[in-house]
Design an enzyme around this catalytic site. Structure first.
Site, PDB file in Angstrom:
ATOM      1  N   HIS A 169      17.639 -19.003  13.367  1.00  0.00           N
ATOM      2  CA  HIS A 169      17.105 -20.139  14.137  1.00  0.00           C
ATOM      3  C   HIS A 169      15.607 -20.208  13.829  1.00  0.00           C
ATOM      4  O   HIS A 169      14.794 -19.646  14.564  1.00  0.00           O
ATOM      5  CB  HIS A 169      17.344 -19.936  15.633  1.00  0.00           C
ATOM      6  CG  HIS A 169      18.792 -19.901  16.014  1.00  0.00           C
ATOM      7  ND1 HIS A 169      19.611 -18.849  15.691  1.00  0.00           N
ATOM      8  CD2 HIS A 169      19.558 -20.798  16.685  1.00  0.00           C
ATOM      9  CE1 HIS A 169      20.832 -19.091  16.145  1.00  0.00           C
ATOM     10  NE2 HIS A 169      20.831 -20.274  16.749  1.00  0.00           N
ATOM     11  N   GLU A 222      17.937 -23.865  10.131  1.00  0.00           N
ATOM     12  CA  GLU A 222      17.405 -24.670  11.236  1.00  0.00           C
ATOM     13  C   GLU A 222      18.240 -25.946  11.307  1.00  0.00           C
ATOM     14  O   GLU A 222      18.403 -26.647  10.315  1.00  0.00           O
ATOM     15  CB  GLU A 222      15.912 -24.991  11.006  1.00  0.00           C
ATOM     16  CG  GLU A 222      15.317 -25.996  11.973  1.00  0.00           C
ATOM     17  CD  GLU A 222      15.486 -25.633  13.457  1.00  0.00           C
ATOM     18  OE1 GLU A 222      15.190 -24.499  13.842  1.00  0.00           O
ATOM     19  OE2 GLU A 222      15.944 -26.519  14.218  1.00  0.00           O
ATOM     20  N   ASP A 268      17.236 -15.970  17.072  1.00  0.00           N
ATOM     21  CA  ASP A 268      16.264 -16.473  18.061  1.00  0.00           C
ATOM     22  C   ASP A 268      16.623 -17.892  18.497  1.00  0.00           C
ATOM     23  O   ASP A 268      15.873 -18.838  18.238  1.00  0.00           O
ATOM     24  CB  ASP A 268      14.868 -16.424  17.399  1.00  0.00           C
ATOM     25  CG  ASP A 268      13.770 -16.929  18.311  1.00  0.00           C
ATOM     26  OD1 ASP A 268      13.936 -16.854  19.538  1.00  0.00           O
ATOM     27  OD2 ASP A 268      12.749 -17.406  17.771  1.00  0.00           O
TER      28      ASP A 268
HETATM   29  N1  SAM Z   1      12.364 -18.365  15.296  1.00  0.00           N
HETATM   30  C1  SAM Z   1      11.313 -19.344  15.514  1.00  0.00           C
HETATM   31  C2  SAM Z   1       9.986 -18.629  15.606  1.00  0.00           C
HETATM   32  O1  SAM Z   1       9.931 -17.481  16.088  1.00  0.00           O
HETATM   33  O2  SAM Z   1       8.980 -19.212  15.175  1.00  0.00           O
HETATM   34  C3  SAM Z   1      11.565 -20.180  16.751  1.00  0.00           C
HETATM   35  C4  SAM Z   1      12.923 -20.745  16.865  1.00  0.00           C
HETATM   36  S1  SAM Z   1      13.259 -21.697  18.296  1.00  0.00           S
HETATM   37  C5  SAM Z   1      13.226 -20.551  19.590  1.00  0.00           C
HETATM   38  C6  SAM Z   1      14.962 -22.021  18.108  1.00  0.00           C
HETATM   39  C7  SAM Z   1      15.286 -23.029  17.016  1.00  0.00           C
HETATM   40  O3  SAM Z   1      16.685 -23.008  16.765  1.00  0.00           O
HETATM   41  C8  SAM Z   1      14.960 -24.464  17.374  1.00  0.00           C
HETATM   42  O4  SAM Z   1      14.104 -24.988  16.396  1.00  0.00           O
HETATM   43  C9  SAM Z   1      16.304 -25.187  17.361  1.00  0.00           C
HETATM   44  O5  SAM Z   1      16.224 -26.506  16.860  1.00  0.00           O
HETATM   45  C10 SAM Z   1      17.115 -24.328  16.430  1.00  0.00           C
HETATM   46  N2  SAM Z   1      18.575 -24.332  16.611  1.00  0.00           N
HETATM   47  C11 SAM Z   1      19.294 -24.546  17.747  1.00  0.00           C
HETATM   48  N3  SAM Z   1      20.599 -24.292  17.514  1.00  0.00           N
HETATM   49  C12 SAM Z   1      20.693 -23.877  16.211  1.00  0.00           C
HETATM   50  C13 SAM Z   1      21.768 -23.407  15.394  1.00  0.00           C
HETATM   51  N4  SAM Z   1      23.010 -23.302  15.879  1.00  0.00           N
HETATM   52  N5  SAM Z   1      21.495 -23.036  14.123  1.00  0.00           N
HETATM   53  C14 SAM Z   1      20.236 -23.111  13.621  1.00  0.00           C
HETATM   54  N6  SAM Z   1      19.183 -23.546  14.352  1.00  0.00           N
HETATM   55  C15 SAM Z   1      19.407 -23.907  15.635  1.00  0.00           C
END
Ligand code: SAM
Length: 304
Positions: free
Chosen positions: A42, A128, A182
């Protein structure tokens, strides 16, 4: 499902805990010559403007990285030495801000990119799903000219990870990987997906290091997640570590104000043996510098 944008939260206390734990873990894993596969299920947008519209609205970095930098690297004054893991994190953040002012915050893809070793020894896979953030991520990564060392996919990270574990063998024949999980936990099924993902991937690749960030909020699924992860680790006979940081209530908030997220945790399966001592030194200082009021605290436990 796409209402979460990490830009509102970039550099907050949860990012501080998450990225310090991530850096300390990768530093240790990279002491070995053999290449590593890094996976960020994520990934978010990769880079965030701290002087942009989103953070002015949320302003969460003020209670996170901005506060930490102000305390340990006060403008115009000599820097104060912090715990080594905090200093390492602040060095990394400031390397993205050469002018001195904190304008840009590196999200996990850029934290990991910063640590990648040359000659494509290490590989980074980023997932993402958000239509806007995946475009931003692809654009931010393209500027790095990293070629095939970094791959970006607009795909569900819980699914995408399956193609990469177990990782391909490195030049020395060993298979090594670290995975950051995450999610935004925008949908409550994310909690169960996280523990199922760790369970499934541990079966495929028992020696992988899995780092899971989770919010500490009054919701049964959130409360259950670290407990489930302990069970999964113990059932698979894998060591684990669980670190939490709660900055507590903002004393300037009135009873009607929404409290926002005040606490979160990092659960690490197969942590480096050095991680506990590193966090033991860093967590009390983080609490001291970021703690605000009622409910503040930190914990660190390990098992396996
Ligand atoms: N890991 C990043 C950081 O530490 O900079 C922050 C990530 S943020 C908490 C979570 C992200 O996951 C969001 O941008 C959201 O759009 C994305 N997201 C949500 N569901 C997802 C999925 N099933 N697969 C991939 N990305 C996803």
């Amino acid at each position: 499902m796409f209402s979460y944008r990490h830009a509102f939260h970039a550099g907050n206390h949860a990012d501080v805990l998450k990225h310090i734990t991530l850096i300390a873990t990768l530093r240790h894993l990279m002491q070995k010559e053999a290449g590593l596969t890094l996976i960020d299920t994520h990934a978010g947008a990769g880079l965030y403007r701290l002087d942009g519209d989103y953070t002015e609205t949320g302003g969460e970095a003020k209670d996170g990285v901005v506060k930490l930098l102000g305390a340990l690297r006060p403008a115009g004054k000599p820097a104060i030495a912090g715990a080594p893991a905090i200093d390492d994190y602040l060095d990394l953040v400031t390397s993205y801000n050469p002018s001195g002012a904190l304008r840009v915050y590196p999200g996990s893809p850029f934290v990991m990119h910063h640590l990648l070793r040359a000659e494509s020894r290490d590989k980074l896979k980023l997932f993402e799903l958000h239509p806007t953030d995946s475009k931003l991520l692809a654009g931010n990564i393209a500027q790095l000219d990293a070629g095939r060392q970094i791959a970006v996919a607009r795909q569900d990270g819980f699914e995408g990870i399956k193609a990469f574990l177990p990782p391909p063998p490195s030049a020395t024949g060993s298979k090594r990987a670290a995975v950051l999980i995450d999610p935004s936990y925008e949908i409550k099924t994310d909690y169960a997906k996280v523990s199922a993902c760790v369970q499934e991937q541990l079966k495929r690749f028992p020696t992988g290091t899995f780092l899971v960030w989770y919010p500490i909020i009054p919701r049964p699924e959130a409360h259950d997640l670290p407990r489930r992860l302990k069970t999964v680790s113990n059932q698979n006979k894998r060591p684990w570590l669980n670190a939490t940081l709660a900055i507590g209530q903002d004393p300037t908030h009135g009873p009607e104000d929404r409290p926002g997220l005040t606490a979160s945790g990092m659960f690490v399966v197969n942590p480096p043996h050095t991680l506990k001592a590193v966090l033991q030194a860093a967590l009390p200082q983080l609490l001291d510098l970021l703690g605000r009021g009622r409910g503040k605290g930190q914990t660190l436990e390990s098992g396996g």
